[in-house]
Design a protein around this motif. Structure first.
Motif, PDB file in Angstrom:
ATOM      1  N   GLN A  25       0.638  -1.308   0.075  1.00  0.00           N
ATOM      2  CA  GLN A  25      -0.104   0.117  -0.041  1.00  0.00           C
ATOM      3  C   GLN A  25       1.022   1.203   0.009  1.00  0.00           C
TER       4      GLN A  25
ATOM      5  N   GLN B 149       0.436   5.946  -0.071  1.00  0.00           N
ATOM      6  CA  GLN B 149      -0.642   7.145  -0.055  1.00  0.00           C
ATOM      7  C   GLN B 149       0.444   8.404  -0.131  1.00  0.00           C
TER       8      GLN B 149
ATOM      9  N   THR C 157      -4.700  13.939   0.954  1.00  0.00           N
ATOM     10  CA  THR C 157      -4.294  12.642   0.171  1.00  0.00           C
ATOM     11  C   THR C 157      -4.918  12.908  -1.363  1.00  0.00           C
TER      12      THR C 157
ATOM     13  N   ARG D 217      -3.436   7.128  -4.106  1.00  0.00           N
ATOM     14  CA  ARG D 217      -3.072   5.879  -3.241  1.00  0.00           C
ATOM     15  C   ARG D 217      -3.075   4.684  -3.897  1.00  0.00           C
TER      16      ARG D 217
END
Length: 168
Positions: free
Chosen positions: A22, A24, A38, A41
């Motif tokens: 993962q 971001q 953000t 992502r």
């Protein structure tokens, strides 16, 4: 990863993130990290520089002015196996094709120069032995005592391994 970026031209930039696992990508509208949002992502994983696996990897256009310094950070979580993280941008208005953001458009964040606080009396080890009985069984190894920092100069700034002279 934290940095400031300074775009080479005024443009509506698209940002991309690729990561395993993962990732971001956060961007501020100025140099203050408190203003970050953000913008892209990765919820699973991608191969290195695979910008198109998930629709969330590409930001909406972000207007940046030439030479305007803004705070950017990328968060990355590796779940095991291989890992990678890359950030790219593009500006089709000025012919900047999708490319990893070159280091020449980034700058080092300021180095923390606040002195390290002295340990509080409640966390400072006692010079006399403790009178409390040990709860560890006799056959278990005892934990080594933790050391406390000593003789830390409080009037000298911390040196950055990236920027040892502390020059911006």
């Amino acid at each position: 990863m934290q940095t400031y970026i300074m775009p080479p031209v005024t443009c509506d930039y698209n940002f991309y993130i690729a990561s395993d696992d993962q990732g971001q990508l956060n961007l501020s509208n100025d140099t203050d990290p408190a203003n970050k949002v953000t913008i892209a992502r990765v919820d699973g994983y991608t191969s290195s520089r695979d910008w198109f696996k998930y629709t969330t990897q590409k930001s909406a256009p972000v207007h940046l002015e030439k030479g305007q310094r803004v705070y950017m950070e990328a968060l990355h979580k590796d779940g095991g196996g291989g890992d990678n993280l890359a950030i790219a941008w593009e500006c089709s208005q000025h012919g900047i094709a999708l490319e990893v953001i070159d280091a020449s458009y980034t700058s080092v964040l300021p180095v923390l120069t606040t002195p390290m606080p002295s340990p509080s009396p409640s966390t400072t080890p006692s010079a006399s032995p403790s009178k409390a009985p040990s709860k560890a069984p006799k056959n278990s190894p005892s934990k080594a005592p933790t050391s406390q920092p000593t003789d830390i100069p409080t009037d000298q700034p911390t040196k950055s391994p990236i920027n040892p002279t502390n020059n911006p």
